[in-house]
Design a protein around this motif. Structure first.
Motif, PDB file in Angstrom:
ATOM      1  N   PHE A  97       0.831  -1.202   0.000  1.00  0.00           N
ATOM      2  CA  PHE A  97       0.000   0.000   0.000  1.00  0.00           C
ATOM      3  C   PHE A  97       0.872   1.260   0.000  1.00  0.00           C
ATOM      4  N   ALA A  98       2.008   1.191   0.672  1.00  0.00           N
ATOM      5  CA  ALA A  98       2.942   2.326   0.639  1.00  0.00           C
ATOM      6  C   ALA A  98       3.494   2.509  -0.777  1.00  0.00           C
ATOM      7  N   LEU A  99       3.744   1.391  -1.471  1.00  0.00           N
ATOM      8  CA  LEU A  99       4.198   1.473  -2.865  1.00  0.00           C
ATOM      9  C   LEU A  99       3.118   2.118  -3.721  1.00  0.00           C
ATOM     10  N   GLU A 100       1.870   1.741  -3.495  1.00  0.00           N
ATOM     11  CA  GLU A 100       0.752   2.375  -4.201  1.00  0.00           C
ATOM     12  C   GLU A 100       0.772   3.888  -3.993  1.00  0.00           C
ATOM     13  N   LEU A 128       0.833   9.288 -16.943  1.00  0.00           N
ATOM     14  CA  LEU A 128      -0.207   9.257 -15.915  1.00  0.00           C
ATOM     15  C   LEU A 128      -0.930   7.905 -15.912  1.00  0.00           C
ATOM     16  N   ILE A 129      -1.213   7.385 -17.084  1.00  0.00           N
ATOM     17  CA  ILE A 129      -1.848   6.069 -17.180  1.00  0.00           C
ATOM     18  C   ILE A 129      -0.950   5.006 -16.546  1.00  0.00           C
ATOM     19  N   ALA A 130       0.328   5.024 -16.892  1.00  0.00           N
ATOM     20  CA  ALA A 130       1.256   4.016 -16.394  1.00  0.00           C
ATOM     21  C   ALA A 130       1.399   4.087 -14.873  1.00  0.00           C
ATOM     22  N   LEU A 131       1.561   5.288 -14.334  1.00  0.00           N
ATOM     23  CA  LEU A 131       1.786   5.439 -12.892  1.00  0.00           C
ATOM     24  C   LEU A 131       0.558   5.048 -12.073  1.00  0.00           C
ATOM     25  N   THR A 132      -0.623   5.461 -12.526  1.00  0.00           N
ATOM     26  CA  THR A 132      -1.821   5.093 -11.761  1.00  0.00           C
ATOM     27  C   THR A 132      -2.108   3.597 -11.880  1.00  0.00           C
ATOM     28  N   ALA A 133      -1.841   3.007 -13.049  1.00  0.00           N
ATOM     29  CA  ALA A 133      -2.053   1.565 -13.205  1.00  0.00           C
ATOM     30  C   ALA A 133      -1.045   0.766 -12.379  1.00  0.00           C
ATOM     31  N   LEU A 134       0.194   1.219 -12.311  1.00  0.00           N
ATOM     32  CA  LEU A 134       1.186   0.575 -11.441  1.00  0.00           C
ATOM     33  C   LEU A 134       0.709   0.569  -9.994  1.00  0.00           C
ATOM     34  N   ALA A 135       0.180   1.711  -9.553  1.00  0.00           N
ATOM     35  CA  ALA A 135      -0.318   1.820  -8.177  1.00  0.00           C
ATOM     36  C   ALA A 135      -1.452   0.832  -7.921  1.00  0.00           C
ATOM     37  N   MET A 136      -2.392   0.776  -8.853  1.00  0.00           N
ATOM     38  CA  MET A 136      -3.542  -0.099  -8.654  1.00  0.00           C
ATOM     39  C   MET A 136      -3.163  -1.581  -8.749  1.00  0.00           C
ATOM     40  N   GLY A 137      -2.200  -1.904  -9.597  1.00  0.00           N
ATOM     41  CA  GLY A 137      -1.747  -3.289  -9.682  1.00  0.00           C
ATOM     42  C   GLY A 137      -1.094  -3.751  -8.395  1.00  0.00           C
ATOM     43  N   ALA A 138      -0.239  -2.910  -7.829  1.00  0.00           N
ATOM     44  CA  ALA A 138       0.424  -3.262  -6.566  1.00  0.00           C
ATOM     45  C   ALA A 138      -0.594  -3.466  -5.463  1.00  0.00           C
ATOM     46  N   ARG A 139      -1.570  -2.554  -5.394  1.00  0.00           N
ATOM     47  CA  ARG A 139      -2.579  -2.686  -4.340  1.00  0.00           C
ATOM     48  C   ARG A 139      -3.439  -3.933  -4.517  1.00  0.00           C
ATOM     49  N   ASN A 140      -3.856  -4.210  -5.759  1.00  0.00           N
ATOM     50  CA  ASN A 140      -4.718  -5.364  -5.976  1.00  0.00           C
ATOM     51  C   ASN A 140      -4.022  -6.678  -5.661  1.00  0.00           C
ATOM     52  N   ALA A 141      -2.725  -6.748  -5.891  1.00  0.00           N
ATOM     53  CA  ALA A 141      -1.988  -7.960  -5.521  1.00  0.00           C
ATOM     54  C   ALA A 141      -2.037  -8.168  -4.007  1.00  0.00           C
ATOM     55  N   ALA A 142      -1.949  -7.078  -3.257  1.00  0.00           N
ATOM     56  CA  ALA A 142      -1.976  -7.180  -1.794  1.00  0.00           C
ATOM     57  C   ALA A 142      -3.368  -7.543  -1.289  1.00  0.00           C
ATOM     58  N   THR A 143      -4.399  -6.887  -1.819  1.00  0.00           N
ATOM     59  CA  THR A 143      -5.753  -7.179  -1.341  1.00  0.00           C
ATOM     60  C   THR A 143      -6.173  -8.602  -1.714  1.00  0.00           C
ATOM     61  N   ARG A 144      -5.676  -9.076  -2.851  1.00  0.00           N
ATOM     62  CA  ARG A 144      -5.970 -10.469  -3.233  1.00  0.00           C
ATOM     63  C   ARG A 144      -5.393 -11.433  -2.215  1.00  0.00           C
ATOM     64  N   LYS A 145      -4.182 -11.159  -1.738  1.00  0.00           N
ATOM     65  CA  LYS A 145      -3.543 -12.027  -0.753  1.00  0.00           C
ATOM     66  C   LYS A 145      -4.231 -11.925   0.610  1.00  0.00           C
ATOM     67  N   LEU A 146      -4.677 -10.731   0.958  1.00  0.00           N
ATOM     68  CA  LEU A 146      -5.388 -10.570   2.222  1.00  0.00           C
ATOM     69  C   LEU A 146      -6.709 -11.341   2.211  1.00  0.00           C
ATOM     70  N   ALA A 147      -7.375 -11.339   1.060  1.00  0.00           N
ATOM     71  CA  ALA A 147      -8.606 -12.123   0.850  1.00  0.00           C
ATOM     72  C   ALA A 147      -9.668 -11.829   1.901  1.00  0.00           C
ATOM     73  N   ILE A 148      -9.881 -10.543   2.191  1.00  0.00           N
ATOM     74  CA  ILE A 148     -10.950 -10.160   3.101  1.00  0.00           C
ATOM     75  C   ILE A 148     -12.255 -10.161   2.308  1.00  0.00           C
ATOM     76  N   PRO A 149     -13.247 -10.946   2.713  1.00  0.00           N
ATOM     77  CA  PRO A 149     -14.464 -11.103   1.910  1.00  0.00           C
ATOM     78  C   PRO A 149     -15.144  -9.778   1.591  1.00  0.00           C
ATOM     79  N   ASP A 150     -15.553  -9.625   0.332  1.00  0.00           N
ATOM     80  CA  ASP A 150     -16.325  -8.475  -0.147  1.00  0.00           C
ATOM     81  C   ASP A 150     -15.564  -7.158  -0.073  1.00  0.00           C
ATOM     82  N   LEU A 151     -14.234  -7.232  -0.034  1.00  0.00           N
ATOM     83  CA  LEU A 151     -13.429  -6.019  -0.023  1.00  0.00           C
ATOM     84  C   LEU A 151     -12.262  -6.178  -0.995  1.00  0.00           C
ATOM     85  N   THR A 152     -12.603  -6.282  -2.273  1.00  0.00           N
ATOM     86  CA  THR A 152     -11.554  -6.357  -3.296  1.00  0.00           C
ATOM     87  C   THR A 152     -10.979  -4.980  -3.600  1.00  0.00           C
TER      88      THR A 152
END
Length: 230
Positions: A97-100, A128-152
């Motif tokens: 999330f800090a990387l995001e 701008l497209i690249a930087l915001t997409a990099l941020a969202m990719g990093a975050r989504n990898a983390a939230t996927r691992k956390l696997a908190i239901p209904d909070l993707t």
């Protein structure tokens, strides 16, 4: 450092905050960077297909930049989360999330002075497209691992489906209804805020997203450091 109850209770609230950031980021990307999504890859893949079919007003290059940058960001996030052992997922997620927040900060700086009429004449929208997409990719990898239901934090299709399919009308028990509705409201709120703020400054909308992301990460980190009272 293992997860503690305070951090586990804080995590859903932090992810709701990050869901607001998703709305902000996609408002910036779709409305100001050429009808491309940098957080919602389902929408972006569909737009890419439309662009390949030569639908007017869409760009293969912009959609591919978003997709490839998101994948790279997800690799960064995945490498961070790959070190997670039992009980350390939240601690490592704060690093992702800090990387995001770092990528969003860079995007905020890059967005200073951006105007939509530069879309076809500058490399700035691609950055701008690249930087915001990099941020969202990093975050989504983390939230996927956390696997908190209904909070993707990004994809709302299953969340909205769950609201209806598990409702009393469908003879369900409405599990986690508040969380599901909160996720939908959060992304709508972020998108609405983004749509308003970009009328004045794209950079300001991205700075707001950066601040929310950083605050959510800091809140999780503080919760991890709270004494375990079990």
């Amino acid at each position: 450092m293992a997860n503690n109850p305070t951090a586990e209770k804080m995590a859903p609230y932090a992810l709701l905050g990050m869901t607001v950031v998703t709305g902000l980021v996609d408002a910036v990307s779709f409305l100001s960077l050429g009808s491309v999504f940098t957080a919602n890859m389902t929408g972006n893949v569909v737009i890419l297909a439309f662009a390949i079919a030569r639908a007017p007003g869409l760009s293969i290059a912009r959609s591919l930049t978003a997709l490839l940058s998101f994948l790279v960001g997800a690799v960064f996030g995945g490498r961070i989360m790959a070190r997670a052992g039992r009980g350390s997922e939240i601690r490592l997620a704060t690093q992702a999330f800090a990387l995001e927040a770092g990528f969003l900060c860079a995007a905020s700086l890059c967005g200073i002075g951006y105007r939509r009429d530069l879309l076809q004449q500058s490399v700035q929208p691609f950055a701008l497209i690249a930087l915001t997409a990099l941020a969202m990719g990093a975050r989504n990898a983390a939230t996927r691992k956390l696997a908190i239901p209904d909070l993707t934090t990004t994809v709302m299709t299953l969340t909205v489906t769950g609201i209806a399919a598990d409702s009393s009308l469908a003879k369900g028990s409405n599990p986690r209804l508040a969380r599901r509705v909160g996720s939908v409201i959060a992304i709508c709120l972020g998108a609405a805020l983004g749509a308003v703020i970009i009328r004045y400054s794209i950079s300001a909308a991205l700075w707001l997203g950066t601040a929310i992301s950083a605050l959510c990460s800091a809140a999780l980190l503080r919760a991890l450091r709270a004494p375990d009272k079990r």
